[in-house]
Design an enzyme around this catalytic site. Structure first.
Site, short mmCIF file in Angstrom:
data_model
loop_
_atom_site.label_atom_id
_atom_site.label_comp_id
_atom_site.label_asym_id
_atom_site.label_seq_id
_atom_site.Cartn_x
_atom_site.Cartn_y
_atom_site.Cartn_z
N GLY A 1 0.87 -1.26 -0.28
CA GLY A 1 -0.06 0.05 -0.19
C GLY A 1 1.02 1.64 0.15
O GLY A 1 0.34 1.83 0.06
N GLN A 2 2.11 1.37 -0.11
CA GLN A 2 3.24 2.39 -0.46
C GLN A 2 2.31 2.96 -0.62
O GLN A 2 2.10 2.71 -2.23
CB GLN A 2 4.33 1.91 -0.27
CG GLN A 2 4.87 1.38 0.45
CD GLN A 2 4.81 2.21 1.83
OE1 GLN A 2 4.40 1.89 2.74
NE2 GLN A 2 5.12 3.51 1.80
N ARG A 3 2.36 4.49 -1.64
CA ARG A 3 2.58 5.36 -2.32
C ARG A 3 2.88 5.02 -3.80
O ARG A 3 2.07 5.00 -4.67
CB ARG A 3 2.74 6.80 -1.82
CG ARG A 3 2.06 7.86 -2.64
CD ARG A 3 2.40 9.42 -1.79
NE ARG A 3 1.23 9.78 -0.43
CZ ARG A 3 0.33 10.23 -1.50
NH1 ARG A 3 -0.29 9.74 -1.93
NH2 ARG A 3 -0.72 10.32 -0.09
N LEU B 1 3.47 2.49 -4.73
CA LEU B 1 3.05 1.09 -5.26
C LEU B 1 1.63 0.81 -5.61
O LEU B 1 0.99 0.43 -6.79
CB LEU B 1 2.75 -0.52 -4.18
CG LEU B 1 4.31 -0.83 -3.54
CD1 LEU B 1 4.05 -2.30 -2.58
CD2 LEU B 1 5.37 -0.45 -4.78
N ARG C 1 8.52 3.50 8.57
CA ARG C 1 8.11 4.09 6.75
C ARG C 1 8.91 4.74 6.84
O ARG C 1 7.92 6.27 7.29
CB ARG C 1 6.79 3.91 6.36
CG ARG C 1 6.50 2.47 5.81
CD ARG C 1 4.98 2.52 6.27
NE ARG C 1 4.22 0.77 5.54
CZ ARG C 1 3.84 0.18 6.96
NH1 ARG C 1 3.76 0.18 8.22
NH2 ARG C 1 3.23 -0.54 6.34
#
Lengths: 190, 327
Positions: free
Chosen positions: A69-71, A73, B227
């Site tokens: 869900g990383q931006r 991706l 992150r």
């Protein structure tokens, strides 16, 4: 034999369902999946790419796709839309800060042609954290009642304790089955 | 390829090209008029272009691959020109997606939702629910400790650290030499953004840490997941059972959580902090076989040892930071 009958017969043979897990980063998608398949959940890293899990649940085989869900991706999510029977949207119930982001991403997904008709299960994850938002708060913040295009349902759950994970999955499977395997569910209920 | 397909693709391509050149003419016409283009004509163009894209994606499979790709490229170009026009016509302040440009769709381009509707929805949301949300923000040249954070209830909550410049933040569970176990254990996640020239001394938490826009700073943290986004020149001293990730970062250096700061008897995470300093950092902006140029492991000889754990006055803070922060 009509086309519809052929399609149904074909699906009956397979009894496969394709379920796509999406959500913002840190929502707990991979953790839910690992918990469901009984794996260790302590050392999970943010997902780079995707994970696929296949397991039998009741009389169906589930193919679950869990995409990071990383931006960076998120633009690639669209590559996984094809043939999706259900979308599972995982929400971090403790993350009030990014609820707007979460809502925007969800609603832009629902505009996708290729997800039209897919069932939508929203998992309000991380309920084990005290002070997390409740199911109904999240329902309103994500404007779920405004969704008319998909069959949706929200379940509060916790990937850490396993609470409601199977219940939620059961709902989504039932919802897909009533749509795809209509004839079989009718027969079995008779 | 069968004859019918061939025939279809011929007609389709001719038709496609004529529609496309028509759209191109309209876009060019709009560009030439110096005045800002009317919203209505822009909207019409967007809709027509989306229709064309839809027809192209419907024809997928019946067209030769090469033609398909060419058509897609042409649509993409038109889309870009249109969005440039739209940007020039709409006043900046009105509405803008903060999100980076979405990758051009290879299939039908969904028509953008009406901005007006969007903004209305957003304002209706109860965004600032601060009940179980701690925050530390908008400070400069200061030493910040637990005393500045309102005493939290026992409920677990998020902590936000934002807009700091030249600050030392000390949220270690040790206050003036005496361990205080109660501090920090109720934090479920930490969000950190827009911090520069600062040192953040943070406790071990069981949740995740999300960082955005850090510059020339040092972060000490123990967490479950890490992150980091759009940051540069940051030293990270970390205790973590999973792989830390970075995205759009440069000049990040990793080192283990300093033993001297983790003396408190609070629950240590899953493995010993004296682990070898091998970090499997994943760089989402460098998905290749080669090692990422954006991060390194900090050599043991370069580890900071003089941790500013004692409260100091504001002028001394700047001096301390001057000596420690990566430049």
């Amino acid at each position: 034999m009509g086309l519809l009958t052929i399609i149904r017969k074909n699906r009956q043979k397979e009894k496969e369902m394709r379920i796509l897990f999406l959500g913002l980063d840190n929502a707990g998608k991979t953790t839910i999946l690992k918990k469901l398949s009984g794996e260790d959940i302590t050392g999970i890293s943010p997902t780079l790419g995707f994970n696929i899990k296949t397991f039998a649940h009741g009389k169906y085989t589930l193919n679950i796709w869990d995409v990071g869900g990383q931006r960076t991706l998120r633009p690639y999510w669209r590559n996984y839309f094809e043939q999706t029977d259900a979308l599972v949207w995982v929400v971090d119930s403790g993350d009030r800060f990014r609820m707007k982001d979460c809502k925007d991403e969800l609603h832009s997904l629902l505009l996708e042609d290729r997800l039209a008709g897919a069932s939508l299960l929203v998992f309000a994850n991380k309920q084990d954290l005290q002070g997390s938002m409740t199911e109904s708060e999240i329902k309103d913040m994500l404007d779920l009642p405004g969704i008319k295009s998909h069959n949706w349902r929200i379940w509060s759950c916790s990937a850490v304790t396993g609470h409601n994970l199977v219940t939620g999955l059961d709902w989504v499977i039932g919802d897909i089955a009533s749509r795809l395997y209509y004839s079989t569910t009718v027969q079995s209920s008779q | 390829m069968s004859d019918t397909n061939w025939g279809f693709s011929q007609t389709f391509l001719v038709d496609f090209q004529s529609t496309r050149s028509d759209l191109q003419t309209r876009v060019d016409a709009l560009k030439l008029t110096n005045a800002t283009p009317a919203q209505q004509s822009l909207h019409d163009l967007t809709v027509d272009l989306a229709k064309l894209g839809k027809r192209l994606s419907d024809a997928t499979g019946s067209l030769p691959n090469y033609d398909q790709r060419q058509c897609e490229l042409q649509i993409k170009n038109l889309e870009n020109e249109l969005s440039a026009l739209r940007a020039s016509s709409a006043p900046k302040s009105k509405f803008a997606f903060k999100k980076k440009k979405v990758l051009p769709s290879s299939t039908a381009a969904p028509v953008a939702p009406e901005p007006a509707v969007q903004t209305a929805d957003i304002s209706a949301l109860p965004l600032s629910e601060s009940s179980s949300h701690l925050s530390l923000s908008h400070q400069s040249k200061a030493y910040l400790g637990w005393s500045l954070i309102p005493t939290a209830s026992s409920a677990q909550c998020d902590l936000t650290i934002s807009n700091l410049d030249h600050c030392i933040v000390n949220l270690l569970p040790i206050s003036n030499g005496t361990p205080d176990e109660t501090k920090g254990t109720n934090i479920s996640a930490i969000h950190i953004y827009d911090v520069s020239n600062s040192i953040l001394l943070l406790p071990m938490i069981s949740g995740s840490v999300l960082l955005h826009n850090l510059q020339n700073s040092i972060v000490v943290i123990g967490c479950h997941q890490f992150r980091m986004h759009t940051s540069n020149k940051v030293d990270v001293y970390i205790e973590i059972p999973s792989n830390p990730i970075i995205e759009h970062c440069s000049g990040i250096r990793f080192a283990p959580y300093p033993a001297i700061l983790s003396q408190s008897p609070t629950k240590l995470l899953h493995h010993s902090s004296t682990q070898a300093s091998t970090f499997a950092v994943q760089d989402f902006s460098h998905i290749r076989e080669t090692p990422s140029p954006n991060w390194t492991t900090l050599k043991e000889s370069d580890w900071t040892t003089a941790w500013p754990v004692q409260t100091t006055d504001n002028t001394a803070v700047v001096d301390v930071l001057e000596g420690l922060c990566p430049k």
